[in-house]
Design a protein around this motif. Structure first.
Motif, PDB file in Angstrom:
ATOM      1  N   ALA A 217      55.478  70.715  11.717  1.00  0.00           N
ATOM      2  CA  ALA A 217      56.620  71.181  12.507  1.00  0.00           C
ATOM      3  C   ALA A 217      56.109  72.007  13.674  1.00  0.00           C
ATOM      4  O   ALA A 217      55.109  72.728  13.548  1.00  0.00           O
ATOM      5  N   TYR A 226      59.904  68.028  13.808  1.00  0.00           N
ATOM      6  CA  TYR A 226      59.092  67.951  12.603  1.00  0.00           C
ATOM      7  C   TYR A 226      58.906  66.508  12.187  1.00  0.00           C
ATOM      8  O   TYR A 226      59.663  65.616  12.581  1.00  0.00           O
ATOM      9  N   ALA A 368      59.795  72.624   7.020  1.00  0.00           N
ATOM     10  CA  ALA A 368      60.756  72.452   8.117  1.00  0.00           C
ATOM     11  C   ALA A 368      61.974  73.349   7.929  1.00  0.00           C
ATOM     12  O   ALA A 368      62.560  73.825   8.910  1.00  0.00           O
ATOM     13  N   LYS A 371      60.992  76.627   9.235  1.00  0.00           N
ATOM     14  CA  LYS A 371      60.916  76.557  10.695  1.00  0.00           C
ATOM     15  C   LYS A 371      62.310  76.547  11.316  1.00  0.00           C
ATOM     16  O   LYS A 371      62.544  77.203  12.350  1.00  0.00           O
TER      17      LYS A 371
END
Length: 410
Positions: A217, A226, A368, A371
């Motif tokens: 990502a 990602y 992810a 993130k």
């Protein structure tokens, strides 16, 4: 783990909240074009806790206004849809979609009506979707997306109300790995099943075969991107601030593409958009989009088949199918693959209720997810410092998801 403070920061979108202020800086899809008929009754809608009406003049022009009449607050859902605007039935104020006050019987004939603000909102309409800008001041130009320059027959959009915070549907897309477990049977039985799984993966002690992923990502100037690589495929995803998620649908350079948009209704409900498109050709009967939405009778509620979902009915789970060993998760038998997937997704995310994310124990596959949350937190804090909203003014026509079969590591 997300702190309690940051959890509230990115999930609460009402008036005066940091995320609410930021989200109102972007164009918001608020309803499908077909929901407002020329000259028809105004439609009540709620977005981020605020109440609006949408309508269409006989000329075809669409408008969006605060529901409360600016004079005394009567609901404009009761208003007459006249030739050039809505007329409140309480005292007769008439307002154009542009916000101009056209007539006010309460004022002298020579009153400067143009000086009165009527709380109308800029509108953009295309591809069967009505977008509104709900912020303060001058609206930015409408931001191009991967499907917003296409003819209507290249795009299909559907909506449904889901009983969870707006962030939940996005998080389940950032959590790519859940498709290996929750959607295992649904994906294996779908048209993309052969491309979705390898024959060399791992197996749970109950016999579920899955492919463990490698994930990457990175931040972008519109959100983050990602990729998920496993033994069968590499799939590519893009999150566009503040609520748009491109995801992988089917393999093939000219295959249909898809994205979801999760718009807060309030902090416990969201309007979920499912949008499919094809930049190369009109949507075809054998493509993923039409296979999964063409047979749905009501695209204003494309999840109508799922019925009521509550704790009392286990969010629609067919527990007897689980007990008999016929189903891993207890969902299935719906009209299309897409509806089966949403039946499974909504059961788990609606069952979460209001999530205290500070209590989670995250795993490596949640890269992810972490993130995504950080992207939102950082974007809100940057906006509160006076920075331009992330990606608001970008041309994002080229941004879309991807599905590569047997591709190398991302």
């Amino acid at each position: 783990m997300l702190s309690k403070a940051n959890n509230r920061l990115i999930t609460e979108t009402g008036q005066g909240t940091p995320m609410g202020r930021l989200m109102r800086e972007y164009w918001v899809p608020i309803l499908r074009s077909s929901q407002v008929e020329p000259g028809g009754a105004p439609l009540r809608i709620t977005v981020m806790g605020d109440k609006y009406v949408a309508f269409r003049l006989r000329s075809g022009e669409a408008g969006v206004m605060d529901e409360a009449c600016p004079h005394r607050g009567a609901s404009l859902a009761l208003a007459r849809n006249e030739e050039t605007g809505l007329r409140c039935i309480y005292h007769g104020w008439k307002m154009a979609p542009s916000g101009t006050l056209l007539d006010a019987p309460t004022h002298p004939a020579d009153a400067p009506l143009h000086e009165i603000k009527t709380r109308a909102h800029p509108v953009h309409e295309g591809q069967g979707i009505i977008w509104a800008w709900l912020g303060e001041g001058t609206a930015p130009q409408f931001r191009p997306l991967s499907f917003t320059d296409l003819p209507d027959n290249h795009v299909i959009a559907a909506t449904a109300v889901v009983n969870c915070n707006w962030l939940h549907p996005l998080e389940t897309l950032w959590d790519v790995f859940h498709a290996q477990i929750l959607h295992n049977q649904t994906n294996r039985n779908s048209s993309r099943g052969n491309a979705y799984f390898s024959s060399s993966g791992r197996r749970t002690d109950s016999g579920i075969e899955f492919d463990y992923p490698e994930m990457r990502a990175h931040s972008t100037d519109y959100g983050f991107a990602y990729a998920n690589h496993d033994a069968a495929k590499t799939t590519h995803f893009h999150f566009i601030m503040p609520f748009i998620q491109h995801h992988a649908i089917s393999p093939g350079a000219k295959a249909d593409k898809g994205l979801q948009i999760s718009v807060p209704i309030d902090d416990d409900h969201a309007m979920l958009w499912m949008i499919f498109y094809n930049r190369h050709t009109p949507l075809q009967p054998d493509g993923f989009a039409m296979q999964n939405l063409a047979s749905i009778p009501n695209l204003n509620n494309f999840l109508e088949e799922l019925g009521e979902r509550t704790a009392d009915n286990r969010w629609g789970q067919q527990r007897d199918a689980v007990d008999r060993g016929e189903s891993f998760a207890g969902f299935g038998g719906k009209k299309t693959t897409l509806i089966n997937i949403f039946a499974e997704d909504l059961a788990v995310i609606e069952s979460q209720g209001r999530v205290d994310r500070s209590r989670e124990y995250l795993a490596p596959v949640d890269l992810a997810l972490v993130k995504g949350r950080k992207t939102l937190v950082d974007a809100v804090k940057a906006y509160e410092r006076g920075e331009v909203p992330l990606g608001r003014d970008s041309d994002l026509t080229a941004i879309e998801g991807g599905f590569d079969v047997g591709a190398s590591s991302p």
